[in-house]
Write an enzyme that holds these catalytic residues in place. Structure first.
Site, mmCIF file in Angstrom:
data_model
loop_
_atom_site.group_PDB
_atom_site.id
_atom_site.type_symbol
_atom_site.label_atom_id
_atom_site.label_comp_id
_atom_site.label_asym_id
_atom_site.label_seq_id
_atom_site.Cartn_x
_atom_site.Cartn_y
_atom_site.Cartn_z
ATOM 1 N N HIS A 38 -26.285 7.927 28.458
ATOM 2 C CA HIS A 38 -24.377 8.142 27.987
ATOM 3 C C HIS A 38 -23.561 6.443 28.152
ATOM 4 O O HIS A 38 -22.675 6.014 28.256
ATOM 5 C CB HIS A 38 -23.544 8.548 29.125
ATOM 6 N N GLY A 126 -31.752 22.632 17.681
ATOM 7 C CA GLY A 126 -31.463 22.805 19.492
ATOM 8 C C GLY A 126 -32.276 22.267 20.406
ATOM 9 O O GLY A 126 -31.854 22.814 21.339
ATOM 10 N N GLY A 128 -32.632 19.150 21.440
ATOM 11 C CA GLY A 128 -32.390 17.689 21.896
ATOM 12 C C GLY A 128 -33.416 16.932 21.284
ATOM 13 O O GLY A 128 -33.497 15.705 21.437
ATOM 14 N N LEU A 129 -33.879 17.186 20.356
ATOM 15 C CA LEU A 129 -34.758 16.171 19.487
ATOM 16 C C LEU A 129 -33.846 15.811 18.197
ATOM 17 O O LEU A 129 -34.690 15.557 17.382
ATOM 18 C CB LEU A 129 -36.110 16.585 18.747
ATOM 19 N N SER A 130 -32.425 15.674 17.907
ATOM 20 C CA SER A 130 -32.017 15.609 16.788
ATOM 21 C C SER A 130 -32.463 16.590 15.445
ATOM 22 O O SER A 130 -32.089 15.399 14.259
ATOM 23 C CB SER A 130 -31.863 14.386 16.716
ATOM 24 N N ASP A 176 -28.733 9.186 17.346
ATOM 25 C CA ASP A 176 -29.206 10.115 16.703
ATOM 26 C C ASP A 176 -29.352 9.536 15.027
ATOM 27 O O ASP A 176 -30.933 10.086 14.463
ATOM 28 C CB ASP A 176 -29.075 11.744 16.171
HETATM 29 P P1 ADP Z 1 -31.021 19.703 17.750
HETATM 30 O O1 ADP Z 1 -29.783 17.981 16.249
HETATM 31 O O2 ADP Z 1 -30.796 18.855 18.966
HETATM 32 O O3 ADP Z 1 -31.130 19.885 17.019
HETATM 33 P P2 ADP Z 1 -28.390 20.536 16.710
HETATM 34 O O4 ADP Z 1 -27.264 21.967 16.844
HETATM 35 O O5 ADP Z 1 -26.808 19.296 17.348
HETATM 36 O O6 ADP Z 1 -29.557 20.689 17.727
HETATM 37 O O7 ADP Z 1 -28.358 20.981 15.477
HETATM 38 C C1 ADP Z 1 -28.905 22.390 15.374
HETATM 39 C C2 ADP Z 1 -28.821 22.817 13.592
HETATM 40 O O8 ADP Z 1 -29.028 21.519 12.888
HETATM 41 C C3 ADP Z 1 -29.181 24.328 13.691
HETATM 42 O O9 ADP Z 1 -29.041 25.462 14.232
HETATM 43 C C4 ADP Z 1 -29.281 24.320 11.978
HETATM 44 O O10 ADP Z 1 -27.880 24.140 11.434
HETATM 45 C C5 ADP Z 1 -29.329 22.484 11.478
HETATM 46 N N1 ADP Z 1 -30.648 22.406 11.247
HETATM 47 C C6 ADP Z 1 -31.083 21.493 11.420
HETATM 48 N N2 ADP Z 1 -32.793 21.157 10.958
HETATM 49 C C7 ADP Z 1 -32.625 22.192 10.360
HETATM 50 C C8 ADP Z 1 -33.351 22.670 9.365
HETATM 51 N N3 ADP Z 1 -34.987 22.589 9.042
HETATM 52 N N4 ADP Z 1 -33.742 24.636 8.359
HETATM 53 C C9 ADP Z 1 -32.649 24.815 8.921
HETATM 54 N N5 ADP Z 1 -31.569 24.488 9.830
HETATM 55 C C10 ADP Z 1 -31.648 23.115 10.135
HETATM 56 MG MG MG Z 2 -27.839 17.483 17.025
#
Ligand code: ADP
Ligand code: MG
Length: 388
Positions: A38, A126, A128-130, A176
């Site tokens: 943060h 989703g 936390g590894l972005s 990120d």
């Molecule tokens: P994080 O960034 O922590 O993984 P987020 O909720 O910010 O979580 O982002 C996840 C979203 O990004 C997924 O729900 C999807 O919509 C999208 N996304 C990212 N990479 C992919 C991928 N390789 N294939 C499909 N969707 C993806």
């Molecule tokens: Mg994200």
């Protein structure tokens, strides 16, 4: 799945779908937050690293103003016109990260032709590894190459952030995207969120990380907003008390906090102590890494977690449990929650020799306590985004 096989699968699917080879391909990794929690919106410092999994984006010109976009793991296609790029909040929400990045990239450029695009990655979504920033950054680099648009890392990171804000509806900072772009193998990325200047700091070969994914990360947006508001209120208080300029908590030292917190609500004072302490820990951590003092660096990670737990109160029972268990394991230097908090992942700094045993010990301890194992992955700081 290894990056190499993700890349090959993407190329195969691309040719099958579009009947031609891509003319540009780019890769962007996910990231871990290692120290400095943060601190980004308080204009402070963060240590992060790019990880060894990521997302590939392949593209070719479409021959018209139409854009065809495919998420290769789902083999689902979205079609839109270059002159009518709009987010879709209901269906195939993955398109928003790509559309937002594309819109930001071509702003001010005379782009007349659409693209055929496809992406595939191996970052758990989703967790936390972005994965979202990885998707934005591989999209940005690939399409910049396809259209011959020159874009520097910080402006590209800002394009990705804008895509999150305006297309995906997530009010994230720049950490990120910068980490995904700036990472280097065996290195941490140290970013100053005031100047947006970053540098890489060598970790040596005797360390790797474990990411222990506990409960689903819900950035309980109300909680997150309250923390931000407390930091702003505290900064306004210190701006009145101190004789030097204070615009953000970045401008307040721990020593000043201890003296001038009088008059602040106790909870707000505790909230403020977290990013202020984190800034000092990142700077101290950089000195310790320079000396090769991994135990000292790891201690700062534990300190960071207890600051989250007791002062900022952005931890939760499951995260605390994993950190407490990690402390007992030989070969573990440090552990802390990674990211926004209120759930999500614990990042553990460990000697690579002990990584496997530590992973099993943590997963088993978690299972004994909560009935289901937490997902533990071994992570090596890796190279950042690039075109292929
Ligand atoms: P994080 O960034 O922590 O993984 P987020 O909720 O910010 O979580 O982002 C996840 C979203 O990004 C997924 O729900 C999807 O919509 C999208 N996304 C990212 N990479 C992919 C991928 N390789 N294939 C499909 N969707 C993806
Ligand atoms: Mg994200």
């Amino acid at each position: 799945m290894q990056n190499e096989s993700v890349y090959r699968e993407l190329l195969e699917k691309f040719v099958k779908q579009f009947g031609r080879e891509p003319s540009a391909v780019a890769y962007a990794p996910g990231r871990i937050e290692v120290l400095g929690n943060h601190t980004d919106y308080n204009e402070g410092f963060v240590f992060s690293a790019a990880i060894d999994c990521g997302t590939f984006f392949a593209a070719a010109p479409s021959g018209s103003s139409e854009c065809r976009l495919v998420a290769a793991d789902l083999m689902h296609e979205v079609v839109f016109d270059l002159h009518d790029i709009r987010p879709d909040k209901e269906n195939d929400t993955w398109q928003n990260y790509v559309k937002g990045t594309f819109a930001g990239l071509i702003e001010g450029h005379d782009v007349k032709e659409g693209f055929l695009g496809m992406f595939l990655g191996n970052i758990p979504l989703g967790s936390g590894l972005s994965s979202s920033a990885a998707l934005e950054m591989c999209t940005g680099l690939c399409l910049a190459k396809l259209y011959g648009i020159a874009v520097e890392p910080v402006p590209l990171a800002k394009i990705g952030q804008k895509a999150e804000h305006e297309y995906a509806g997530c009010k994230c900072g720049l950490l990120d995207q910068i980490s995904s772009l700036a990472g280097k193998a065996g290195m941490l990325v140290k970013t100053d969120f005031r100047s947006l200047v970053y540098e890489t700091v060598n970790m040596g070969n005797d360390v790797c990380f474990l990411m222990c994914n506990t409960v689903k990360h819900e950035l309980v947006s109300g909680e997150y907003d309250q923390r931000r508001a407390a930091c702003e209120a505290a900064a306004a208080h210190f701006a009145k008390e101190l004789r030097h300029p204070v615009t953000h908590l970045r401008d307040v030292s721990m020593a000043e906090w201890a003296i001038y917190k009088r008059g602040l609500d106790e909870t707000v004072a505790n909230r403020a102590a977290h990013p202020i302490g984190e800034d000092e820990r990142v700077l101290l951590g950089a000195e310790r890494l320079k000396r090769g003092d991994l135990a000292g660096f790891g201690q700062l990670m534990f300190d960071s977690h207890y600051s989250s737990r007791y002062l900022f109160e952005n931890s939760c029972e499951e995260l605390d449990f994993v950190v407490d268990e990690a402390r007992k394991i030989p070969g573990v230097y440090g552990a802390r929650l990674s990211g926004g908090g209120f759930g999500g992942s614990v990042v553990v700094l460990v000697n690579p020799r002990d990584a496997e045993t530590a992973s099993v010990a943590l997963a088993n301890a978690y299972k004994a306590k909560y009935g289901t194992p937490c997902n533990v992955s071994v992570i090596h700081p890796s190279d950042g985004a690039h075109t292929l």
